[in-house]
Scaffold this motif. Sequence first.
Motif, PDB file in Angstrom:
ATOM      1  N   PRO A   1       0.826  -1.219   0.000  1.00 26.73           N
ATOM      2  CA  PRO A   1       0.000   0.000   0.000  1.00 26.73           C
ATOM      3  C   PRO A   1       0.859   1.267   0.000  1.00 26.73           C
ATOM      4  O   PRO A   1       1.802   1.393   0.773  1.00 26.73           O
ATOM      5  N   GLY A   2       0.532   2.174  -0.905  1.00 21.40           N
ATOM      6  CA  GLY A   2       1.238   3.450  -0.956  1.00 21.40           C
ATOM      7  C   GLY A   2       2.580   3.422  -1.645  1.00 21.40           C
ATOM      8  O   GLY A   2       3.287   4.434  -1.659  1.00 21.40           O
ATOM      9  N   PHE A   3       2.957   2.273  -2.245  1.00 21.62           N
ATOM     10  CA  PHE A   3       4.235   2.216  -2.967  1.00 21.62           C
ATOM     11  C   PHE A   3       3.991   2.452  -4.456  1.00 21.62           C
ATOM     12  O   PHE A   3       3.094   1.850  -5.040  1.00 21.62           O
ATOM     13  N   PRO A   4       4.807   3.304  -5.082  1.00 22.67           N
ATOM     14  CA  PRO A   4       5.827   4.163  -4.471  1.00 22.67           C
ATOM     15  C   PRO A   4       5.183   5.334  -3.726  1.00 22.67           C
ATOM     16  O   PRO A   4       4.083   5.762  -4.069  1.00 22.67           O
ATOM     17  N   HIS A   5       5.880   5.820  -2.717  1.00 24.74           N
ATOM     18  CA  HIS A   5       5.340   6.913  -1.899  1.00 24.74           C
ATOM     19  C   HIS A   5       5.037   8.119  -2.788  1.00 24.74           C
ATOM     20  O   HIS A   5       5.789   8.430  -3.712  1.00 24.74           O
ATOM     21  N   PRO A   6       3.921   8.803  -2.536  1.00 21.65           N
ATOM     22  CA  PRO A   6       3.549   9.957  -3.377  1.00 21.65           C
ATOM     23  C   PRO A   6       4.626  11.028  -3.456  1.00 21.65           C
ATOM     24  O   PRO A   6       4.702  11.761  -4.446  1.00 21.65           O
ATOM     25  N   ALA A   7       5.474  11.129  -2.423  1.00 23.95           N
ATOM     26  CA  ALA A   7       6.507  12.162  -2.418  1.00 23.95           C
ATOM     27  C   ALA A   7       7.760  11.737  -3.168  1.00 23.95           C
ATOM     28  O   ALA A   7       8.653  12.550  -3.402  1.00 23.95           O
ATOM     29  N   SER A   8       7.830  10.453  -3.548  1.00 24.49           N
ATOM     30  CA  SER A   8       9.016   9.939  -4.235  1.00 24.49           C
ATOM     31  C   SER A   8       8.886  10.146  -5.731  1.00 24.49           C
ATOM     32  O   SER A   8       7.859   9.806  -6.320  1.00 24.49           O
ATOM     33  N   ASN A   9       9.921  10.660  -6.373  1.00 26.94           N
ATOM     34  CA  ASN A   9       9.849  11.004  -7.803  1.00 26.94           C
ATOM     35  C   ASN A   9      10.986  10.457  -8.651  1.00 26.94           C
ATOM     36  O   ASN A   9      10.991  10.652  -9.862  1.00 26.94           O
ATOM     37  N   GLY A  10      11.949   9.783  -8.034  1.00 18.01           N
ATOM     38  CA  GLY A  10      13.095   9.300  -8.784  1.00 18.01           C
ATOM     39  C   GLY A  10      12.904   7.913  -9.344  1.00 18.01           C
ATOM     40  O   GLY A  10      12.501   6.993  -8.631  1.00 18.01           O
ATOM     41  N   PHE A  11      13.171   7.725 -10.643  1.00 15.00           N
ATOM     42  CA  PHE A  11      13.184   6.411 -11.297  1.00 15.00           C
ATOM     43  C   PHE A  11      11.820   5.724 -11.243  1.00 15.00           C
ATOM     44  O   PHE A  11      11.725   4.514 -11.088  1.00 15.00           O
ATOM     45  N   ILE A  12      10.769   6.504 -11.362  1.00 17.23           N
ATOM     46  CA  ILE A  12       9.409   5.978 -11.346  1.00 17.23           C
ATOM     47  C   ILE A  12       8.704   6.467 -12.605  1.00 17.23           C
ATOM     48  O   ILE A  12       8.745   7.670 -12.909  1.00 17.23           O
ATOM     49  N   ARG A  13       8.093   5.544 -13.333  1.00 19.97           N
ATOM     50  CA  ARG A  13       7.432   5.897 -14.581  1.00 19.97           C
ATOM     51  C   ARG A  13       6.374   6.975 -14.333  1.00 19.97           C
ATOM     52  O   ARG A  13       5.541   6.855 -13.430  1.00 19.97           O
ATOM     53  N   GLY A  14       6.426   8.038 -15.119  1.00 19.49           N
ATOM     54  CA  GLY A  14       5.464   9.121 -14.985  1.00 19.49           C
ATOM     55  C   GLY A  14       5.884  10.201 -14.012  1.00 19.49           C
ATOM     56  O   GLY A  14       5.189  11.204 -13.860  1.00 19.49           O
ATOM     57  N   ARG A  15       7.014  10.009 -13.320  1.00 18.45           N
ATOM     58  CA  ARG A  15       7.507  11.013 -12.380  1.00 18.45           C
ATOM     59  C   ARG A  15       8.875  11.499 -12.846  1.00 18.45           C
ATOM     60  O   ARG A  15       9.577  10.810 -13.576  1.00 18.45           O
ATOM     61  N   SER A  16       9.268  12.682 -12.403  1.00 10.67           N
ATOM     62  CA  SER A  16      10.459  13.302 -12.971  1.00 10.67           C
ATOM     63  C   SER A  16      11.014  14.362 -12.030  1.00 10.67           C
ATOM     64  O   SER A  16      10.445  14.636 -10.959  1.00 10.67           O
ATOM     65  N   THR A  17      12.119  14.983 -12.429  1.00  6.78           N
ATOM     66  CA  THR A  17      12.672  16.091 -11.650  1.00  6.78           C
ATOM     67  C   THR A  17      11.691  17.256 -11.617  1.00  6.78           C
ATOM     68  O   THR A  17      11.612  17.980 -10.623  1.00  6.78           O
ATOM     69  N   LYS A  18      10.939  17.425 -12.694  1.00  2.00           N
ATOM     70  CA  LYS A  18       9.952  18.512 -12.723  1.00  2.00           C
ATOM     71  C   LYS A  18       8.849  18.253 -11.708  1.00  2.00           C
ATOM     72  O   LYS A  18       8.447  19.168 -10.960  1.00  2.00           O
ATOM     73  N   ARG A  19       8.352  17.043 -11.645  1.00  2.00           N
ATOM     74  CA  ARG A  19       7.320  16.706 -10.659  1.00  2.00           C
ATOM     75  C   ARG A  19       7.873  16.855  -9.246  1.00  2.00           C
ATOM     76  O   ARG A  19       7.154  17.252  -8.331  1.00  2.00           O
ATOM     77  N   ASN A  20       9.151  16.518  -9.077  1.00  2.00           N
ATOM     78  CA  ASN A  20       9.757  16.623  -7.761  1.00  2.00           C
ATOM     79  C   ASN A  20       9.860  18.084  -7.303  1.00  2.00           C
ATOM     80  O   ASN A  20       9.677  18.391  -6.122  1.00  2.00           O
ATOM     81  N   ALA A  21      10.148  18.982  -8.234  1.00  2.00           N
ATOM     82  CA  ALA A  21      10.318  20.392  -7.893  1.00  2.00           C
ATOM     83  C   ALA A  21       9.002  21.149  -7.787  1.00  2.00           C
ATOM     84  O   ALA A  21       8.914  22.168  -7.089  1.00  2.00           O
ATOM     85  N   ALA A  22       7.958  20.656  -8.459  1.00  2.00           N
ATOM     86  CA  ALA A  22       6.690  21.392  -8.562  1.00  2.00           C
ATOM     87  C   ALA A  22       6.071  21.800  -7.222  1.00  2.00           C
ATOM     88  O   ALA A  22       5.582  22.932  -7.094  1.00  2.00           O
ATOM     89  N   PRO A  23       6.048  20.924  -6.181  1.00  2.16           N
ATOM     90  CA  PRO A  23       5.399  21.331  -4.921  1.00  2.16           C
ATOM     91  C   PRO A  23       6.058  22.529  -4.247  1.00  2.16           C
ATOM     92  O   PRO A  23       5.449  23.175  -3.389  1.00  2.16           O
TER      93      PRO A  23
END
Length: 579
Positions: free
Chosen positions: A92-114
């Motif tokens: 449950p909850g994997f990958p964590h919503p706050a995690s953005n590295g090496f996950i399909r659909g997530r990126s450095t841009k998503r990581n910086a956006a918040p």
Amino acid sequence: MSLTNFNVHLDRPETLETLAKALNVSPDYLKSVIEEPDPESLYRVHKIPKRRQFLDGITRVRVVWEAQSPPLAFCHKAVARRLTTYLEHNVPGFPHPASNGFIRGRSTKRNAAPHAGAKYVVSLDIESFFESVSRGTVENALRQAGLKKVPAQILATLLTPQGFLQPGLAASPTVANLVLAPLDEDMARLAHTRKLNYSRYADDLTLSGEDNLPSLNELAPIAARHRFRINAAKFKASTRGQRHTVTGLTVADEGGPHVPRKRKRHLLRELYLIEKSGIEDHVTRKSGQETRQQTINRVDGWVNYVASIEPNLGPRIRAQWGAICRKEGLARSFEGRRFDVLRDATWAIDEMECDVEGRHCLALMCIDVLDVPKVTTAVEQFRTSLIQDASMDPSKHRYLVEKGLHWENLTMTQRIAFVEILSGLPFRATCAFAPVDDDYEGVYMTLLKKILVQEMLGADDADVTVLVEQTDHVSQTLVQATISEGWRLLGELVRRHPASVPTTNILPKGVNPLLPVADAMLGVLKGFIDFKSQEPDEKFRAYQTLKMHFRLIFDGVHGKVFSSSKPMPMASSTTSTSS
């Protein structure tokens, strides 16, 4: 389709044998790897200098591990894919919503956006992260995720060849995200309590907000609770008006993350100079800092990266760079790898006709056999067992004796048995398909060229033999010429291809036991294309069993090019009628 995310339950295996079956690898091979007395001998270790300059003048390096042999690389990729799918479905909850590295659909841009527009930003990273993730830590994380004791121990041993997690291995990012999930939970809880934003990219953590941000002394105990240390030298706190950056992107603008202005200006200036004076003059002006090809690769990488972050600037610079490349004949490529000993590589090629969404298509399959003796022996033993089957239909028995294994002549029970055998054998299957009308030979050659490019790029350390099943629709001379010409052109363009021109053997059906592997994989693929039900049947399960072996590189029906490093995607909209 509800079957798109068909799950392999890694919580069920209890032994090495059942784990190996779930991963589509040979039990004997998996056992030999984890019991290797000198595991470091199985890998190449690359030391890449870091760009950051340190005051002490010492050049730091980033250590990246790479499996030396194709079977070991396949094993690591199988673990990465199966483990990622399992964790996404069962933890449950994997990958964590706050995690953005090496996950399909997530990126450095998503990581910086918040953190865009925040008054305060705090950035930190974990000191010696990979060395901090010990074999025991990995085993414990896998056990917590539901894996049984023995499989968890086996995977932990495979993934930590020096006793700790290694960057570069295919499953390391997934394991890192799993191990860091409890820390993510604590950091997200702290952020929620203080009305802050939290995100993580790999081992880089960021908190932001309007006030009440934690200090290093407050964060250190949280990391320590999970057996990590914060790198005090890289702890950074900034306020509005100062340089706010998160994973290399500026977040001062509340409208969203941006590539720093300096970086964009530098790229636009470089594109202008190349456009004005040409690539040769531009490389000369850089006084030998890079080779011509290194410059092309770097600029191409920056163009694509900036375009992915800046939607307003992206089309412009992509068009500009594309025009330069077309004018000067430039293309991204990489030099051949260094190797000590040439390995032998054998490819088996076969074709099939099928219908995809009402379009009559030709599919071409290339099997890269990673262990020829092992695969040959397994296929021959299976054929022998069928020949000795007293209840087999006489006509099929005669065909089997005279022409060898053929998927169409096997019963469903025999197909299931063959699939089980193939699932543990070391090979990769690369496929491409496209509509075919009157020009069968032309489509065949187009698909052959697409497959050869992918296969040859990864075989620059190999002496290659190509086995092609004979067909009346295609000229044997043209097939041999296409393979030779492809090798020559690839060498001129990118300098990565097999050490010498591949030896090509065009053979009738049944002459070589490796060709039935290509034939079977085409049969499994056709069964999957024909699949229309919402409930798994034997054809669907056959494809899922062998999915780790498949790579689709070109879908000519939809005009899509796929990454050669990923297994065949689930084409939920694809249907077919038997041809």
